[in-house]
Scaffold this motif. Structure first.
Motif, PDB file in Angstrom:
ATOM      1  N   ASN A 173      40.070  45.299 -34.369  1.00 17.23           N
ATOM      2  CA  ASN A 173      39.913  45.980 -33.083  1.00 17.23           C
ATOM      3  C   ASN A 173      38.715  46.927 -33.054  1.00 17.23           C
ATOM      4  O   ASN A 173      38.295  47.357 -31.990  1.00 17.23           O
ATOM      5  CB  ASN A 173      41.193  46.721 -32.689  1.00 17.23           C
ATOM      6  N   ALA A 174      38.137  47.247 -34.212  1.00 18.02           N
ATOM      7  CA  ALA A 174      36.947  48.106 -34.250  1.00 18.02           C
ATOM      8  C   ALA A 174      35.667  47.294 -34.078  1.00 18.02           C
ATOM      9  O   ALA A 174      34.617  47.844 -33.765  1.00 18.02           O
ATOM     10  CB  ALA A 174      36.891  48.874 -35.569  1.00 18.02           C
ATOM     11  N   ASN A 175      35.757  45.982 -34.277  1.00 11.49           N
ATOM     12  CA  ASN A 175      34.587  45.101 -34.214  1.00 11.49           C
ATOM     13  C   ASN A 175      34.275  44.796 -32.750  1.00 11.49           C
ATOM     14  O   ASN A 175      35.005  44.070 -32.090  1.00 11.49           O
ATOM     15  CB  ASN A 175      34.881  43.820 -35.009  1.00 11.49           C
ATOM     16  N   LEU A 176      33.186  45.367 -32.241  1.00 18.37           N
ATOM     17  CA  LEU A 176      32.842  45.241 -30.820  1.00 18.37           C
ATOM     18  C   LEU A 176      32.153  43.933 -30.460  1.00 18.37           C
ATOM     19  O   LEU A 176      32.067  43.593 -29.279  1.00 18.37           O
ATOM     20  CB  LEU A 176      31.936  46.409 -30.402  1.00 18.37           C
TER      21      LEU A 176
ATOM     22  N   SER B  26      35.845  53.844 -36.037  1.00 24.47           N
ATOM     23  CA  SER B  26      35.890  53.848 -34.573  1.00 24.47           C
ATOM     24  C   SER B  26      35.390  52.528 -34.015  1.00 24.47           C
ATOM     25  O   SER B  26      36.078  51.871 -33.236  1.00 24.47           O
ATOM     26  CB  SER B  26      35.030  54.974 -34.005  1.00 24.47           C
ATOM     27  N   ASP B  27      34.171  52.153 -34.384  1.00 26.48           N
ATOM     28  CA  ASP B  27      33.527  50.958 -33.844  1.00 26.48           C
ATOM     29  C   ASP B  27      32.598  50.360 -34.890  1.00 26.48           C
ATOM     30  O   ASP B  27      32.086  51.074 -35.753  1.00 26.48           O
ATOM     31  CB  ASP B  27      32.671  51.302 -32.617  1.00 26.48           C
TER      32      ASP B  27
ATOM     33  N   LEU C  27      29.423  47.165 -34.915  1.00 27.91           N
ATOM     34  CA  LEU C  27      28.683  46.191 -34.132  1.00 27.91           C
ATOM     35  C   LEU C  27      27.544  45.634 -34.981  1.00 27.91           C
ATOM     36  O   LEU C  27      26.766  46.390 -35.559  1.00 27.91           O
ATOM     37  CB  LEU C  27      28.113  46.822 -32.863  1.00 27.91           C
TER      38      LEU C  27
ATOM     39  N   SER D  13      27.999  57.609 -39.611  1.00 26.15           N
ATOM     40  CA  SER D  13      27.820  56.172 -39.403  1.00 26.15           C
ATOM     41  C   SER D  13      27.199  55.530 -40.629  1.00 26.15           C
ATOM     42  O   SER D  13      26.475  56.162 -41.389  1.00 26.15           O
ATOM     43  CB  SER D  13      26.956  55.906 -38.169  1.00 26.15           C
TER      44      SER D  13
END
Length: 124
Positions: free
Chosen positions: A90-93, A13-14, A16, A41
């Motif tokens: 696109n997951a790298n915030l 999903s994400d 960071l 996570s």
């Protein structure tokens, strides 16, 4: 009461990464997408002069004491056999290029530590 099996991983999903206050210190959080929307996570902690530490939290609370799953367990298979080879851009915030590289590098570190997906058929 038996514990529920870990959820199937469907993607990332994400992610960071943030630098710490000391040179070489950082933390990366990688949030996984699951089939049943259960929170999972991965955390990678780096401290100066130490090997990176990583672990998986299988729930709402991100546990800083979480550890990697034992090899060839269902939790290990869920990760080793479901995570993409590379962190999707696109997951790298992170916006900062250094933090984006750190997140991608920490993800690669976790993938390498997990090793290849080796599904085995066992009897009994």
């Amino acid at each position: 009461m038996a514990r529920a099996p870990p959820p199937r991983i469907t993607g990332i999903s994400d992610a960071l990464a943030v630098q710490g206050t000391l040179t070489g210190e950082s933390e990366t959080q990688i949030f996984l997408a699951t089939e049943n929307r259960s929170p999972v996570s991965i955390t990678v902690l780096r401290r100066p002069g130490q090997r990176p530490q990583w672990g998986v939290s299988w729930g709402e609370i991100i546990d800083s004491a979480a550890r990697p799953p034992a090899p060839e367990t269902l939790r290990w298979y869920r990760l080793a056999c479901s995570l993409p080879a590379q962190l999707p851009s696109n997951a790298n915030l992170a916006r900062d290029p250094a933090e984006r590289r750190l997140a991608a590098g920490d993800y690669a570190y976790v993938r390498e530590a997990l090793g290849p997906c080796a599904r085995r058929i066992t009897t009994g």
